[in-house]
Design a protein around this motif. Structure first.
Motif, PDB file in Angstrom:
ATOM      1  N   LEU A 107       0.845  -1.185   0.000  1.00  0.00           N
ATOM      2  CA  LEU A 107       0.000   0.000   0.000  1.00  0.00           C
ATOM      3  C   LEU A 107       0.885   1.242   0.000  1.00  0.00           C
ATOM      4  N   ALA A 108       0.274   2.404   0.033  1.00  0.00           N
ATOM      5  CA  ALA A 108       1.002   3.666  -0.095  1.00  0.00           C
ATOM      6  C   ALA A 108       2.032   3.841   1.020  1.00  0.00           C
ATOM      7  N   VAL A 109       3.184   4.411   0.662  1.00  0.00           N
ATOM      8  CA  VAL A 109       4.231   4.766   1.622  1.00  0.00           C
ATOM      9  C   VAL A 109       3.962   6.185   2.101  1.00  0.00           C
ATOM     10  N   ASN A 110       3.635   6.334   3.388  1.00  0.00           N
ATOM     11  CA  ASN A 110       3.265   7.639   3.933  1.00  0.00           C
ATOM     12  C   ASN A 110       4.376   8.313   4.722  1.00  0.00           C
ATOM     13  N   VAL A 111       5.391   7.555   5.129  1.00  0.00           N
ATOM     14  CA  VAL A 111       6.454   8.098   5.972  1.00  0.00           C
ATOM     15  C   VAL A 111       7.802   7.779   5.349  1.00  0.00           C
ATOM     16  N   ILE A 112       8.646   8.804   5.196  1.00  0.00           N
ATOM     17  CA  ILE A 112      10.023   8.638   4.727  1.00  0.00           C
ATOM     18  C   ILE A 112      10.922   9.410   5.678  1.00  0.00           C
ATOM     19  N   LYS A 113      11.962   8.766   6.189  1.00  0.00           N
ATOM     20  CA  LYS A 113      12.892   9.437   7.099  1.00  0.00           C
ATOM     21  C   LYS A 113      14.325   9.029   6.783  1.00  0.00           C
ATOM     22  N   PHE A 114      15.218  10.031   6.739  1.00  0.00           N
ATOM     23  CA  PHE A 114      16.646   9.788   6.586  1.00  0.00           C
ATOM     24  C   PHE A 114      17.299   9.726   7.963  1.00  0.00           C
ATOM     25  N   SER A 115      18.357   8.937   8.064  1.00  0.00           N
ATOM     26  CA  SER A 115      19.153   8.949   9.284  1.00  0.00           C
ATOM     27  C   SER A 115      19.916  10.265   9.370  1.00  0.00           C
ATOM     28  N   VAL A 158       1.857   2.634   9.658  1.00  0.00           N
ATOM     29  CA  VAL A 158       2.972   3.283  10.351  1.00  0.00           C
ATOM     30  C   VAL A 158       2.763   4.792  10.262  1.00  0.00           C
ATOM     31  N   THR A 159       2.868   5.486  11.390  1.00  0.00           N
ATOM     32  CA  THR A 159       2.599   6.925  11.417  1.00  0.00           C
ATOM     33  C   THR A 159       3.860   7.777  11.501  1.00  0.00           C
ATOM     34  N   ASP A 160       4.967   7.223  12.000  1.00  0.00           N
ATOM     35  CA  ASP A 160       6.203   8.003  12.060  1.00  0.00           C
ATOM     36  C   ASP A 160       7.384   7.065  12.279  1.00  0.00           C
ATOM     37  N   ILE A 161       8.578   7.567  11.921  1.00  0.00           N
ATOM     38  CA  ILE A 161       9.820   6.800  12.031  1.00  0.00           C
ATOM     39  C   ILE A 161      10.911   7.729  12.537  1.00  0.00           C
ATOM     40  N   GLY A 162      11.806   7.197  13.364  1.00  0.00           N
ATOM     41  CA  GLY A 162      12.967   7.953  13.817  1.00  0.00           C
ATOM     42  C   GLY A 162      14.195   7.068  13.852  1.00  0.00           C
ATOM     43  N   PHE A 163      15.362   7.697  13.762  1.00  0.00           N
ATOM     44  CA  PHE A 163      16.631   6.981  13.867  1.00  0.00           C
ATOM     45  C   PHE A 163      17.324   7.384  15.160  1.00  0.00           C
ATOM     46  N   ALA A 165      21.073   6.383  17.596  1.00  0.00           N
ATOM     47  CA  ALA A 165      22.281   5.599  17.845  1.00  0.00           C
ATOM     48  C   ALA A 165      22.251   5.171  19.300  1.00  0.00           C
ATOM     49  N   LEU A 166      22.064   3.906  19.540  1.00  0.00           N
ATOM     50  CA  LEU A 166      21.942   3.384  20.895  1.00  0.00           C
ATOM     51  C   LEU A 166      23.026   2.343  21.125  1.00  0.00           C
ATOM     52  N   ALA A 167      23.851   2.571  22.145  1.00  0.00           N
ATOM     53  CA  ALA A 167      24.944   1.650  22.459  1.00  0.00           C
ATOM     54  C   ALA A 167      25.817   1.402  21.224  1.00  0.00           C
ATOM     55  N   ARG A 168      26.097   2.511  20.507  1.00  0.00           N
ATOM     56  CA  ARG A 168      26.954   2.487  19.319  1.00  0.00           C
ATOM     57  C   ARG A 168      26.368   1.659  18.179  1.00  0.00           C
ATOM     58  N   ARG A 169      25.072   1.436  18.214  1.00  0.00           N
ATOM     59  CA  ARG A 169      24.427   0.702  17.134  1.00  0.00           C
ATOM     60  C   ARG A 169      23.222   1.508  16.676  1.00  0.00           C
ATOM     61  N   LEU A 170      23.190   1.803  15.395  1.00  0.00           N
ATOM     62  CA  LEU A 170      22.098   2.600  14.864  1.00  0.00           C
ATOM     63  C   LEU A 170      20.812   1.779  14.863  1.00  0.00           C
ATOM     64  N   ARG A 171      19.734   2.392  15.343  1.00  0.00           N
ATOM     65  CA  ARG A 171      18.461   1.696  15.430  1.00  0.00           C
ATOM     66  C   ARG A 171      17.346   2.547  14.833  1.00  0.00           C
ATOM     67  N   VAL A 172      16.291   1.872  14.425  1.00  0.00           N
ATOM     68  CA  VAL A 172      15.120   2.531  13.850  1.00  0.00           C
ATOM     69  C   VAL A 172      13.964   2.383  14.824  1.00  0.00           C
ATOM     70  N   VAL A 173      13.292   3.497  15.109  1.00  0.00           N
ATOM     71  CA  VAL A 173      12.131   3.496  15.995  1.00  0.00           C
ATOM     72  C   VAL A 173      10.901   3.833  15.161  1.00  0.00           C
TER      73      VAL A 173
END
Length: 321
Positions: A107-115, A158-163, A165-173
């Motif tokens: 279906l449609a992509v509503n959220v785009i986020k760059f790190s 999905v309504t929102d996305i964030g990036f 860096a947690l414990a030196r490992r990049l994560r997606v929320v």
């Protein structure tokens, strides 16, 4: 609709940009290289204003090949990303080149986020899926156009996305209407999940990487330290929050959140037509800004030097698609 710029310290209005009449709807904002970029969901163009030019006639327009669902811009390079249904377009403004990615979404992509380093981009769709991509591979001729990860754990859009860096490992929320927050490890693909009591609308991640701030459909904002969920695979928010973890003041659904670069202030927008500036350490509301209608999007930034001069020229040039 209107677009306004305020000083977070004093709540004084700096600029107001003139929009088109009769264009109510969800607007998406981004800031890049001295320009403000605005896209409205359901319309096929992106408006661009130099920061010091407010009139409707001074803005540039980029026309998309279809009605836009999601939009974002890179902070360090002159690349825009927008989605038309389930297809993502990466537009390089200086050369006019465009890369078309047929995503794995149904279906449609509503959220785009760059790190924050612009190395990765994440997409969230109405199908509840989240896809993660390597930006360098997408832009490189002959590069790998397949996603690094595909996650299908959300049951609703999905309504929102964030990036972060947690414990030196990049994560997606990611947050969703299904009342859950998912925290994905980009290296291993493992997931942590927090269940809330209501639908979730937006997420903001302070650069200190010690907590995440969640905006909810019931008008409250909750801050969750990562340390409380680090050892859990899944938990309910009631089990991990404390009374002083909330930002209370909005009367309707939270639509957008942003944290200043120094992490001192949280800025929130709501359907109650107000913007609030909060002290992140005390969770107290410092400024209340009222508008004529629901707030759709918020961006925080440091103003470039000499932006108040009339001859200020942003470092941006756009070829038409």
């Amino acid at each position: 609709w209107s677009l306004k710029a305020y000083d977070t310290n004093t709540a004084s209005r700096l600029f107001e940009y003139c929009g088109e009449s009769g264009t109510d709807g969800a607007h998406i904002l981004s800031v890049a290289n001295g320009c403000i970029l605005e896209a409205q969901r359901g319309r096929a163009k992106i408006n661009v204003w130099p920061l010091n030019k407010y009139n409707y006639d001074t803005k540039a327009r980029i026309f998309a090949p279809g009605k836009i669902n999601g939009f974002a811009s890179m902070s360090t390079q002159k690349v825009l990303a927008f989605s038309v249904k389930d297809t993502i377009y990466f537009y390089q403004s200086e050369s006019g080149q465009i890369e078309v990615i047929n995503t794995c979404h149904y279906l449609a992509v509503n959220v785009i986020k760059f790190s924050s380093d612009d190395c990765f981009v994440a997409c969230g769709g109405e199908d509840g899926m989240v896809s993660l991509w390597n930006v360098g591979e997408i832009l490189r001729p002959g590069g790998n156009k397949e996603p690094l990860h595909k996650f299908a754990h959300h049951l609703l859009p999905v309504t929102d996305i964030g990036f972060t860096a947690l414990a030196r490992r990049l994560r997606v929320v990611t947050v969703s209407e299904d009342r859950t927050v998912k925290v994905y490890d980009m290296i291993s693909g493992t997931m942590l999940s927090v269940i809330f009591e209501t639908g979730l609308q937006c997420v903001a991640l302070p650069s200190t990487d010690v907590s995440m701030v969640i905006g909810k459909a019931n008008g409250t904002i909750t801050e969750i330290p990562y340390a409380r969920i680090a050892e859990m695979r899944e938990c309910h928010v009631i089990d991990i929050i404390k009374p002083n973890d909330h930002f209370v003041g909005h009367s309707e659904s939270i639509t957008c959140l942003a944290v200043t670069n120094d992490t001192m202030y949280l800025v929130s927008g709501s359907k109650d037509a107000t913007v609030r500036v909060w002290d992140t350490s005390t969770h107290l509301c410092l400024h209340l800004l009222s508008d004529r209608g629901p707030i759709n999007s918020i961006v925080v930034m440091n103003l470039p030097k000499n932006v108040f001069r009339f001859n200020y020229k942003p470092d941006y040039y756009f070829h038409q698609i």
